[in-house]
Every structure is written in structure tokens, then in C-alpha cells.
Design a protein around this motif. Structure first.
Motif, mmCIF file in Angstrom:
data_model
loop_
_atom_site.group_PDB
_atom_site.id
_atom_site.type_symbol
_atom_site.label_atom_id
_atom_site.label_comp_id
_atom_site.label_asym_id
_atom_site.label_seq_id
_atom_site.Cartn_x
_atom_site.Cartn_y
_atom_site.Cartn_z
ATOM 1 N N GLY A 82 0.726 -1.189 0.048
ATOM 2 C CA GLY A 82 0.014 -0.065 0.090
ATOM 3 C C GLY A 82 0.837 1.230 -0.026
ATOM 4 N N ASP A 83 0.689 2.093 1.032
ATOM 5 C CA ASP A 83 1.504 3.304 1.202
ATOM 6 C C ASP A 83 2.957 3.146 1.652
ATOM 7 O OD1 ASP A 83 -0.513 5.043 0.567
ATOM 8 O OD2 ASP A 83 -1.582 4.826 2.169
ATOM 9 N N ASP A 84 3.189 1.861 2.178
ATOM 10 C CA ASP A 84 4.560 1.506 2.622
ATOM 11 C C ASP A 84 5.501 1.127 1.787
ATOM 12 O OD1 ASP A 84 3.757 2.296 5.415
ATOM 13 O OD2 ASP A 84 2.884 0.447 5.690
ATOM 14 N N ALA A 85 6.911 1.572 1.831
ATOM 15 C CA ALA A 85 7.591 0.739 0.945
ATOM 16 C C ALA A 85 8.967 0.909 1.663
ATOM 17 C CB ALA A 85 7.941 1.945 -0.482
ATOM 18 N N GLU A 97 12.913 3.838 3.380
ATOM 19 C CA GLU A 97 11.726 3.307 4.138
ATOM 20 C C GLU A 97 10.407 4.803 4.060
ATOM 21 O OE1 GLU A 97 11.665 1.373 8.000
ATOM 22 O OE2 GLU A 97 13.632 0.798 7.638
ATOM 23 N N SER A 98 9.683 4.275 3.415
ATOM 24 C CA SER A 98 8.509 5.442 3.437
ATOM 25 C C SER A 98 7.117 4.907 3.718
ATOM 26 C CB SER A 98 8.625 6.231 1.927
ATOM 27 O OG SER A 98 8.040 5.382 1.161
ATOM 28 N N ASN A 99 6.318 5.987 4.095
ATOM 29 C CA ASN A 99 4.900 5.745 4.053
ATOM 30 C C ASN A 99 4.416 7.015 3.486
ATOM 31 O OD1 ASN A 99 1.967 6.286 5.119
ATOM 32 N ND2 ASN A 99 2.173 4.232 5.873
ATOM 33 N N GLU A 100 3.883 6.832 2.036
ATOM 34 C CA GLU A 100 3.520 8.082 1.550
ATOM 35 C C GLU A 100 2.266 8.741 1.944
ATOM 36 O OE1 GLU A 100 2.961 10.481 -1.733
ATOM 37 O OE2 GLU A 100 1.464 9.399 -0.959
ATOM 38 N N ASP A 101 1.413 8.034 2.559
ATOM 39 C CA ASP A 101 0.159 8.529 2.957
ATOM 40 C C ASP A 101 0.359 9.491 4.163
ATOM 41 O OD1 ASP A 101 -2.925 8.960 3.107
ATOM 42 O OD2 ASP A 101 -2.776 7.830 4.886
ATOM 43 N N ASP A 102 1.153 9.003 5.357
ATOM 44 C CA ASP A 102 1.546 9.674 6.388
ATOM 45 C C ASP A 102 2.729 10.659 6.323
ATOM 46 O OD1 ASP A 102 -0.218 8.063 7.826
ATOM 47 O OD2 ASP A 102 1.182 6.687 8.670
ATOM 48 N N ASP A 103 3.214 10.730 4.982
ATOM 49 C CA ASP A 103 4.181 11.604 4.626
ATOM 50 C C ASP A 103 5.568 11.380 5.444
ATOM 51 O OD1 ASP A 103 5.245 13.495 3.049
ATOM 52 O OD2 ASP A 103 4.110 15.163 3.750
ATOM 53 N N THR A 104 5.939 10.074 5.800
ATOM 54 C CA THR A 104 6.905 9.847 6.656
ATOM 55 C C THR A 104 8.153 9.174 5.627
ATOM 56 O OG1 THR A 104 6.164 7.953 7.191
ATOM 57 C CG2 THR A 104 5.840 9.602 8.798
ATOM 58 N N VAL A 105 9.334 9.515 6.013
ATOM 59 C CA VAL A 105 10.377 9.014 5.029
ATOM 60 C C VAL A 105 11.581 8.673 6.002
ATOM 61 C CG1 VAL A 105 11.785 9.136 3.021
ATOM 62 C CG2 VAL A 105 9.580 10.212 2.864
ATOM 63 N N ASP A 106 12.200 7.670 5.734
ATOM 64 C CA ASP A 106 13.710 7.441 6.517
ATOM 65 C C ASP A 106 14.717 6.815 5.547
ATOM 66 O OD1 ASP A 106 15.725 6.822 8.118
ATOM 67 O OD2 ASP A 106 14.355 5.870 9.749
ATOM 68 N N LEU A 417 7.003 11.197 -3.778
ATOM 69 C CA LEU A 417 8.361 11.483 -3.609
ATOM 70 C C LEU A 417 9.224 10.791 -4.585
ATOM 71 C CD1 LEU A 417 9.429 8.664 -2.028
ATOM 72 C CD2 LEU A 417 7.935 9.398 -0.345
ATOM 73 N N GLU A 418 10.512 11.247 -4.594
ATOM 74 C CA GLU A 418 11.406 10.406 -5.284
ATOM 75 C C GLU A 418 12.813 10.765 -4.849
ATOM 76 O OE1 GLU A 418 13.623 10.436 -9.874
ATOM 77 O OE2 GLU A 418 11.755 12.075 -9.483
ATOM 78 N N PHE A 419 13.488 9.429 -4.706
ATOM 79 C CA PHE A 419 15.138 9.541 -4.348
ATOM 80 C C PHE A 419 15.913 9.061 -5.261
ATOM 81 C CE2 PHE A 419 18.466 7.632 -1.816
ATOM 82 C CZ PHE A 419 18.991 8.659 -1.318
ATOM 83 N N GLU A 420 16.882 9.729 -5.662
ATOM 84 C CA GLU A 420 17.762 9.284 -6.712
ATOM 85 C C GLU A 420 19.202 9.368 -6.362
ATOM 86 O OE1 GLU A 420 18.373 10.594 -11.601
ATOM 87 O OE2 GLU A 420 16.869 11.844 -10.223
ATOM 88 N N THR A 421 19.984 8.210 -6.714
ATOM 89 C CA THR A 421 21.347 8.179 -6.749
ATOM 90 C C THR A 421 21.852 7.823 -7.920
ATOM 91 O OG1 THR A 421 21.575 5.803 -5.920
ATOM 92 C CG2 THR A 421 20.940 7.554 -4.223
#
Length: 461
Positions: A82-85, A97-106, A417-421
Motif C-alpha cells: 500500500g503506502d508503505d515501501a 523506508e517510506s509511508n506516502e500517506d503519512d508523509d514519513t520517510v527514513d 516522492l523521489e530519491f535518486e542516486t
């Protein structure tokens, strides 16, 4: 009966064919996918590439409520629910680690760590000595010997290497500044400025007494004024005047009027003294000039190291190496390479390296030599922090973090959100996850369908 036997035989052969293909691949593979969703390979290419990808669809009965997607790679795994990745890669030292719905990212990536929880943001980079924290109305940014803090109570800026310490509290009414050239303190209409050459104080001891009290001192001159009463000492002269009584001394000359004479005009040994009522004037052939009428003091010493004008409301003193102007709670102090202007909620400090501007809740800090640029509006609601290596922007819960040295970028806004390396590209929007890595693996999952593509990077081998 014969049709039933024939159908059973076809089904048996089909199951056996699938088993004969899947089992050897599963035994050899180092990447696995477990999903309750349907798995497809839209390119039609062989999923067995550098990752030796194996598709293993779990029983619907085991996963139909969870909707979990799990992709195991040679160096880590990808999980989506779901919203967790979550994305892990041990070889590239990545943990996302992220939860798009809660707007949390680590995110842990190399020496960099990024944590976001709605409008709270924390960015750390041990290699670059960077630490940025933003939480509602509080912001703290540290980098390369600099420390910038801002909250509802005030602002502090430090540059340890350059000897700078700037503190502002109570909407700018309390100000403390230290530079290599001067120490400056201000409390409303009271101020104190100290350099290696001069001391200036207006407002009495610790700013508790009447703001009209004035003291100025350098190596050649000592001036004290209190409501029109003046006492001045120089290397050659001493002058005291309280409106009625006047006393002037220098080597070979002494004059004193204890208030018995309303008008006086005396000249001797190159010194002229005039007094009429509250007005007094002293001039010396060496260049000293003194005038005081109780409301206004004008003084210039013989060595021309001081030119001072003062009233109960305002002061302007010029001295070797600087100038101090004060009118009520407006202060302008210049000493060496330091220039401070403070007026109500506005403060501007300039040195040879720094430019600090504070206007109400807005703050801007620049250090051209060290490549630091910090801007904050609304006491942390809108923040931008730039160093030679990093660029951090935050608008409430919209975030953009760039690391130029490691070539990484993290963005999180209303579009996802997007994270790129250099090795990975991770995108997430609502319940849709897209992960790509440098080895040609791409995984797309929306919770119902999972698409896996594996480019063959060994085609030329």
C-alpha cells in the motif's frame, strides 16, 4: 467419461510443464518476487539476467488481504504494501523506508541520513559535517563550523573559526554580537559597544539605568554625560559642566565658576572659556572644542581621535576606526570590518565574511568565504540552506535535498516522492512504487499488479 479423463490429462501435463520450468530457475536464482498481485513481464524479455530473477507468485489464500509485494535481489530487497515501501541494497549501503500517506520517510544512504515526518525534517551527512533539523517553528543548521538556530524565542548564528556569535531575542529588542572587531550588546534604547580601542555605553550599568546616561572611552579621552551634566578628561584637559557650574583645567590653566556669574568670557594660555546661563564653550589652540547647553553636547578632542555629539535621545560619535550612531532603539555601529544596523525588528550585520539580515521572523545568513547561504521566512515555514556540497529546501512538508558530492537528490511534494542516486531511482506516489537500479532491474507495483523488467547487461559477453 472419456472427455473428463482427457481434460484431466491436459491439466496434469500443463502443471508438470510449469513445474519443470520454474523449479530449476528458483533453485539457481538470487532474486525472488513474492506477491498476491499478478506479476507480468511486459517487455517479453527473459527475466533471468544479471539478477537471475525468479518470479514466485504466492498462494492467493495466504496473501489476498495483505497485498504485500516482496522482491529479493542479490544485495537486498524491495518491499511494497500500500503506502508503505522499503528498499534495501547492502552493496550500495542503501536503506529506504517510506509511508506516502503519512508523509514519513527514513533514508540511509552512505554517509547521509534523511528523515521526514510531515513538516519535520532532519538531514545528516557525517562526511560533510552537516546537520539540518527543522520542526514546525524551530530550525537548526550546522555545517563546517557554522551553527544557525532559529525559533520563536530568537536567533543565534555562530562561526567558530571566524569568531562570530550573533544572538537576537525578544523580536530584536535583545541583541548580542561578537566579532573579531567588536562586542555589541543592545537592550531597546540601551547599548554597549566595545573594541580593542574604544568602549561605548549608553543606558547605565547592565542597561538597567536611564538610557540617557552616556560613557565613551578610548586611550586619549573619557567622556561621561548624564542629563546634560558632562565630565570630560583628556591627556591635557579636564572639563566639568552641570549647567550652572563650570570647571576647566589644563597644565598652567585653571578656571572655575560655581554659578555665581551668569556670563563669563576668559582667555589665557591658548584656552578660551565662555559661559552664558546653561551654555558653556571651551576652545583650545591645540584643537579641543567643547560645547554644552544641557540639551546637546558637542565635543572634539585636540588629537582629533573623537568627534562626539549627544542629546538625551541620540548619540553620534566618530573615532579612529569606526563610528557609532544611536537614536532611540535604532543603532548603527561600525568598527573595523564590522557594521551593525539595528532598528526595531530589523537587524543587519556585515563583516568581511558574513552578511546576516533579520527582519521580524525572516532570517538570511551568507558566508561567501565558506559557501554558506541560509534563508528562512516565517520563522522556519520556508527554509533554504545551501553549502558547497548540499542544497536543502523546505516549504512546509514539501522538501528537496541535494548532495552534489554524492550526486543524490530527494524530493517530496504533493506529486509524490523521489530519491535518486547514481545506483538507484525510487519513485512513490500514493500506492504506486517504481524502483530502478544500475543493474537494469525495474520493479513497478501498484498493489494489484507488479511489473518486473530485467535488462540483460551481459549481451556483449
Amino acid at each position: 467419461m472419456d472427455r473428463i479423463q482427457t481434460l484431466t490429462l491436459v491439466t496434469f501435463l500443463a502443471v508438470g510443464l510449469v513445474a519443470s520450468i520454474a523449479l530449476p530457475a528458483a533453485a539457481a536464482g538470487t532474486v525472488g518476487i513474492t506477491s498476491a498481485a499478478s506479476v507480468s513481464n511486459p517487455s517479453g524479455a527473459d527475466l533471468v539476467g544479471d539478477h537471475e530473477t525468479v518470479v514466485d507468485t504466492a498462494d492467493d489464500e495466504d496473501n489476498e488481504e495483505s497485498g504485500d509485494v516482496e522482491v529479493e535481489t542479490e544485495d537486498g530487497e524491495i518491499e511494497h504494501d500500500g503506502d508503505d515501501a522499503e528498499v534495501e541494497d547492502e552493496e550500495d549501503d542503501l536503506d529506504f523506508e517510506s509511508n506516502e500517506d503519512d508523509d514519513t520517510v527514513d533514508i540511509d544512504s552512505g554517509e547521509q541520513e534523511i528523515e521526514q515526518d510531515d513538516d519535520s525534517l532532519d538531514v545528516e551527512d557525517d562526511e560533510a559535517d552537516l546537520d539540518f533539523e527543522s520542526d514546525e517553528d524551530e530550525v537548526e543548521a550546522e555545517s563546517d563550523g557554522h551553527d544557525i538556530e532559529q525559533d520563536d524565542d530568537g536567533t543565534e548564528v555562530e562561526d567558530h573559526e571566524a569568531g562570530l556569535d550573533f544572538e537576537s531575542e525578544d523580536g530584536g529588542d535583545e541583541l548580542d554580537v561578537e566579532t573579531e572587531d567588536a562586542d555589541i550588546e543592545q537592550r531597546g534604547e540601551s547599548a554597549e559597544v566595545e573594541t580593542d580601542e574604544v568602549e561605548y555605553e549608553r543606558g547605565g550599568n547592565k542597561f538597567e539605568d536611564d538610557a540617557s546616561d552616556l560613557e565613551f572611552e578610548n586611550d586619549d579621552v573619557d567622556v561621561e554625560r548624564d542629563h546634560g551634566e558632562v565630565e570630560i578628561e583628556t591627556d591635557e584637559h579636564e572639563i566639568e559642566h552641570d549647567g550652572e557650574e563650570l570647571e576647566v583645567e589644563k597644565a598652567g590653566f585653571h578656571f572655575e565658576n560655581i554659578g555665581e556669574q551668569d556670563e563669563v568670557d576668559v582667555e589665557a594660555d591658548g584656552t578660551e572659556v565662555e559661559q552664558e546661563g546653561d551654555d558653556a564653550e571651551v576652545e583650545d589652540e591645540n584643537g579641543l572644542d567643547f560645547e554644552n547647553d544641557g540639551d546637546r553636547l558637542d565635543f572634539e578632542d585636540a588629537a582629533e581621535t573623537v568627534d562626539l555629539e549627544a542629546t538625551d535621545e541620540a548619540v553620534d560619535v566618530e573615532f579612529d576606526g569606526g563610528e557609532i550612531e544611536q537614536d532611540g532603539d535604532a543603532l548603527d555601529a561600525e568598527a573595523g570590518d564590522t557594521d551593525l544596523e539595528s532598528d526595531d525588528e530589523m537587524t543587519d550585520l556585515e563583516t568581511d565574511e558574513h552578511d546576516i539580515e533579520k527582519d521580524g521572523d525572516d532570517l538570511e545568513v551568507e558566508d561567501d568565504e565558506d559557501g554558506i547561504d541560509f534563508e528562512s521566512e516565517g520563522s522556519g515555514d520556508d527554509v533554504e540552506f545551501e553549502t558547497d556540497e548540499h542544497d536543502i529546501e523546505q516549504r512546509d512538508d514539501d522538501v528537496d535535498v541535494e548532495d552534489h558530492d554524492d550526486d543524490t537528490e530527494f524530493e517530496n511534494d504533493r506529486n509524490g516522492l523521489e530519491f535518486e542516486t547514481d545506483e538507484h531511482d525510487i519513485e512513490q506516489e500514493d500506492e504506486v512504487l517504481d524502483v530502478e537500479d544500475e543493474d537494469g532491474l525495474e520493479v513497478e507495483s501498484d498493489g494489484e499488479n507488479v511489473d518486473v523488467e530485467q535488462e540483460d547487461n551481459n549481451e556483449d559477453d
